[in-house]
Design an enzyme around this catalytic site. Structure first.
Site, PDB file in Angstrom:
ATOM      1  N   LYS A   1      15.477   0.043   5.213  1.00 30.97           N
ATOM      2  CA  LYS A   1      15.128   0.700   3.989  1.00 30.97           C
ATOM      3  C   LYS A   1      15.517   2.155   3.899  1.00 30.97           C
ATOM      4  O   LYS A   1      16.209   2.538   3.111  1.00 30.97           O
ATOM      5  CB  LYS A   1      13.886   0.400   3.708  1.00 30.97           C
ATOM      6  CG  LYS A   1      13.260   1.204   2.532  1.00 30.97           C
ATOM      7  CD  LYS A   1      12.975   0.492   1.168  1.00 30.97           C
ATOM      8  CE  LYS A   1      12.373   1.554   0.189  1.00 30.97           C
ATOM      9  NZ  LYS A   1      12.334   1.144  -1.144  1.00 30.97           N
TER      10      LYS A   1
ATOM     11  N   THR B   1       6.216   0.412   1.822  1.00 30.07           N
ATOM     12  CA  THR B   1       7.305   1.527   2.589  1.00 30.07           C
ATOM     13  C   THR B   1       6.605   2.340   3.368  1.00 30.07           C
ATOM     14  O   THR B   1       5.921   3.199   2.937  1.00 30.07           O
ATOM     15  CB  THR B   1       8.358   2.244   1.503  1.00 30.07           C
ATOM     16  OG1 THR B   1       8.932   1.137   0.486  1.00 30.07           O
ATOM     17  CG2 THR B   1       9.266   2.981   2.225  1.00 30.07           C
TER      18      THR B   1
ATOM     19  N   LYS C   1       9.853  10.841  -0.878  1.00 31.53           N
ATOM     20  CA  LYS C   1       9.164  10.065   0.161  1.00 31.53           C
ATOM     21  C   LYS C   1       9.958   9.218   1.526  1.00 31.53           C
ATOM     22  O   LYS C   1       9.747   9.463   2.369  1.00 31.53           O
ATOM     23  CB  LYS C   1       8.477   8.824  -0.457  1.00 31.53           C
ATOM     24  CG  LYS C   1       7.567   8.109   0.536  1.00 31.53           C
ATOM     25  CD  LYS C   1       6.878   6.798  -0.190  1.00 31.53           C
ATOM     26  CE  LYS C   1       6.152   6.013   0.816  1.00 31.53           C
ATOM     27  NZ  LYS C   1       5.523   5.009   0.350  1.00 31.53           N
TER      28      LYS C   1
ATOM     29  N   LEU D   1       0.803  -1.226   0.031  1.00 29.95           N
ATOM     30  CA  LEU D   1       0.099   0.064   0.039  1.00 29.95           C
ATOM     31  C   LEU D   1       0.888   1.028   0.023  1.00 29.95           C
ATOM     32  O   LEU D   1       2.221   1.286   0.092  1.00 29.95           O
ATOM     33  CB  LEU D   1      -1.022  -0.153   1.405  1.00 29.95           C
ATOM     34  CG  LEU D   1      -2.120  -1.250   1.277  1.00 29.95           C
ATOM     35  CD1 LEU D   1      -2.457  -1.378   2.430  1.00 29.95           C
ATOM     36  CD2 LEU D   1      -3.274  -0.831   0.277  1.00 29.95           C
ATOM     37  N   PRO D   2       0.196   2.279  -0.366  1.00 25.38           N
ATOM     38  CA  PRO D   2       1.113   3.605  -0.731  1.00 25.38           C
ATOM     39  C   PRO D   2       1.799   3.890   0.815  1.00 25.38           C
ATOM     40  O   PRO D   2       2.891   4.328   0.634  1.00 25.38           O
ATOM     41  CB  PRO D   2       0.083   4.795  -0.975  1.00 25.38           C
ATOM     42  CG  PRO D   2      -1.268   4.046  -1.471  1.00 25.38           C
ATOM     43  CD  PRO D   2      -1.120   2.481  -0.711  1.00 25.38           C
TER      44      PRO D   2
HETATM   45  P1  NAD Z   1       0.414   2.363  -6.521  1.00 25.60           P
HETATM   46  O1  NAD Z   1       0.109   3.586  -6.099  1.00 25.60           O
HETATM   47  O2  NAD Z   1       1.079   1.877  -7.900  1.00 25.60           O
HETATM   48  O3  NAD Z   1      -0.148   1.128  -5.629  1.00 25.60           O
HETATM   49  C1  NAD Z   1      -0.747   1.394  -4.456  1.00 25.60           C
HETATM   50  C2  NAD Z   1      -1.977   0.396  -4.785  1.00 25.60           C
HETATM   51  O4  NAD Z   1      -2.692   0.412  -3.403  1.00 25.60           O
HETATM   52  C3  NAD Z   1      -3.316   0.990  -5.675  1.00 25.60           C
HETATM   53  O5  NAD Z   1      -3.487   0.256  -6.803  1.00 25.60           O
HETATM   54  C4  NAD Z   1      -4.365   1.630  -4.756  1.00 25.60           C
HETATM   55  O6  NAD Z   1      -5.662   1.395  -5.492  1.00 25.60           O
HETATM   56  C5  NAD Z   1      -4.030   0.564  -3.673  1.00 25.60           C
HETATM   57  N1  NAD Z   1      -4.831   1.140  -2.474  1.00 25.60           N
HETATM   58  C6  NAD Z   1      -4.767   2.193  -1.723  1.00 25.60           C
HETATM   59  N2  NAD Z   1      -5.562   2.274  -0.765  1.00 25.60           N
HETATM   60  C7  NAD Z   1      -6.216   0.950  -0.728  1.00 25.60           C
HETATM   61  C8  NAD Z   1      -6.995   0.587   0.124  1.00 25.60           C
HETATM   62  N3  NAD Z   1      -7.568   1.284   1.128  1.00 25.60           N
HETATM   63  N4  NAD Z   1      -7.650  -0.743  -0.364  1.00 25.60           N
HETATM   64  C9  NAD Z   1      -7.189  -1.300  -1.238  1.00 25.60           C
HETATM   65  N5  NAD Z   1      -6.229  -0.966  -1.988  1.00 25.60           N
HETATM   66  C10 NAD Z   1      -5.583   0.255  -1.770  1.00 25.60           C
HETATM   67  O7  NAD Z   1       2.012   2.230  -5.642  1.00 25.60           O
HETATM   68  P2  NAD Z   1       3.265   1.317  -5.889  1.00 25.60           P
HETATM   69  O8  NAD Z   1       4.204   1.895  -6.634  1.00 25.60           O
HETATM   70  O9  NAD Z   1       2.844   0.034  -5.958  1.00 25.60           O
HETATM   71  O10 NAD Z   1       4.098   1.361  -4.394  1.00 25.60           O
HETATM   72  C11 NAD Z   1       3.337   0.750  -3.409  1.00 25.60           C
HETATM   73  C12 NAD Z   1       4.452   0.589  -2.281  1.00 25.60           C
HETATM   74  O11 NAD Z   1       5.706   0.226  -2.665  1.00 25.60           O
HETATM   75  C13 NAD Z   1       4.840   1.999  -1.592  1.00 25.60           C
HETATM   76  O12 NAD Z   1       4.815   2.015  -0.237  1.00 25.60           O
HETATM   77  C14 NAD Z   1       6.138   2.306  -2.417  1.00 25.60           C
HETATM   78  O13 NAD Z   1       6.682   3.313  -1.501  1.00 25.60           O
HETATM   79  C15 NAD Z   1       6.596   1.081  -2.418  1.00 25.60           C
HETATM   80  N6  NAD Z   1       7.768   0.815  -3.261  1.00 25.60           N
HETATM   81  C16 NAD Z   1       7.465   1.375  -4.624  1.00 25.60           C
HETATM   82  C17 NAD Z   1       8.709   1.132  -5.626  1.00 25.60           C
HETATM   83  C18 NAD Z   1       8.158   1.505  -7.062  1.00 25.60           C
HETATM   84  O14 NAD Z   1       9.342   1.456  -7.737  1.00 25.60           O
HETATM   85  N7  NAD Z   1       7.047   1.853  -7.375  1.00 25.60           N
HETATM   86  C19 NAD Z   1       9.700   0.711  -5.232  1.00 25.60           C
HETATM   87  C20 NAD Z   1       9.893   0.339  -3.847  1.00 25.60           C
HETATM   88  C21 NAD Z   1       8.970   0.495  -2.973  1.00 25.60           C
END
Ligand code: NAD
Length: 297
Positions: free
Chosen positions: A172, A97, A247, A66-67
């Site tokens: 991290k 994260t 972030k 999740l975000p």
């Molecule tokens: P994203 O925004 O693409 O995905 C998050 C998902 O969570 C979305 O599909 C959203 O609809 C869903 N969501 C939000 N609230 C919700 C709820 N209440 N119920 C159900 N679903 C819900 O983000 P991401 O890029 O996949 O990143 C996710 C996590 O991974 C973050 O914490 C980010 O910091 C971490 N991260 C991302 C990357 C990257 O390169 N994208 C790399 C390392 C870590």
């Protein structure tokens, strides 16, 4: 052994991670607010759960991606959330994260209900998620780590047990604080070298074999030329986006404040990345900070 895995948060990272669990033969029940994200999982052989409560009641293992901390607290500890509905003994893996305090609060609440939980944030980006080559930094008891390991092995390549609850998140943000600060240091050196008439290739050749050597210089050089694979050579397309670095630097500052650690350079790095993001840096690789420092972003 086939498990029923509930996966909540099927975004850029969670979507491909969940699909790798399907490919490994597990039954994956997915939940996300986005219909498109759910449809992608179903197309790949997963199932759509009716909601968080239904998913939690059925799953042996729950993975969340999740975000931010507020979403994780809500999904686990909120009304109708995971902890209210999961079976005793369910294993929980949060790969989002998030801030260390939220990770520890959720882990404590899970433990109080007799459930095993790890915080397991990742590095490796979307390509690592799709390829099953993520690095997982894992915080939790030995027992929870051992239980989570077979699932993490499917989604990742390097799995490190960092210590007790919250230490995966701590690892991290500490690592990424080093990275953010060192990228600024290397970028400032290239900007100064330009003003002093020192050729960038010469600076690279000298510092990469001298005491200025670091990953930001030799594996991710922020100016085009010396290292053809770095994002600087493709107009700073990410890579690792500046807003993601911001972030993580903000999370490091929150943790520094709540733990009383002095991190003045981390604070400065967070401020500089905020300025870079506010002046066109969003969507660019984090090494593009060199353009901001040069005054050309
Ligand atoms: P994203 O925004 O693409 O995905 C998050 C998902 O969570 C979305 O599909 C959203 O609809 C869903 N969501 C939000 N609230 C919700 C709820 N209440 N119920 C159900 N679903 C819900 O983000 P991401 O890029 O996949 O990143 C996710 C996590 O991974 C973050 O914490 C980010 O910091 C971490 N991260 C991302 C990357 C990257 O390169 N994208 C790399 C390392 C870590």
């Amino acid at each position: 052994m086939t498990s029923t895995i509930g996966f909540i948060g099927l975004g850029n990272m969670g979507g491909p991670m969940a699909i790798n669990l399907v490919k490994a033969g597990h039954r994956v029940l997915g939940f996300d607010l986005s219909e498109t994200a759910l449809a992608t999982l179903v197309e790949a052989g997963g199932e759509q759960a009716a909601g968080v409560a239904e998913l939690a009641a059925e799953a042996d293992v729950i993975v969340t991606m999740l975000p931010a901390g507020k979403h994780v607290r809500q999904i686990y500890m909120g009304e109708g959330g995971i902890l209210e509905n999961a079976k005793a003994g369910t294993l929980m893996i949060d790969s989002s994260t998030i801030d260390v305090d939220s990770a520890r609060a959720v882990s404590d609440a899970a433990g109080a209900k007799g459930m095993k939980m790890v915080d397991a944030p990742v590095s490796g980006g979307v390509a690592g998620a799709a390829g099953g080559t993520l690095t997982f930094m894992v915080g939790g008891s030995d027992e929870a780590y051992e239980a989570a390991r077979p699932y993490l092995d499917i989604m990742g390549k390097t799995i490190v047990h960092a210590g007790g609850a919250g230490t995966g998140q701590a690892a991290k943000i500490c690592n990424n604080m080093i990275l953010g600060i060192s990228m600024i240091a290397v970028s400032e050196a290239f900007v100064l070298a330009e003003r002093l008439g020192l050729d960038k290739q010469k600076l690279f050749d000298i510092s990469s074999t001298a005491s200025g050597q670091c990953w930001s210089l030799t594996s991710y050089c922020p100016v085009p030329g010396p290292l053809p694979s770095s994002p600087a050579n493709r107009d700073y397309q990410p890579g690792f986006a500046a807003e993601m670095m911001l972030k993580d630097l903000k999370l490091a500052q929150e943790a520094a404040q709540s733990s009383g650690a002095a991190t003045p350079l981390g604070a400065e790095a967070a401020a500089l990345y905020a300025l870079f993001c506010n002046t066109g840096g969003v969507g660019q690789d984090f090494s593009g900070i060199v353009k901001f420092l040069r005054g050309s972003s």
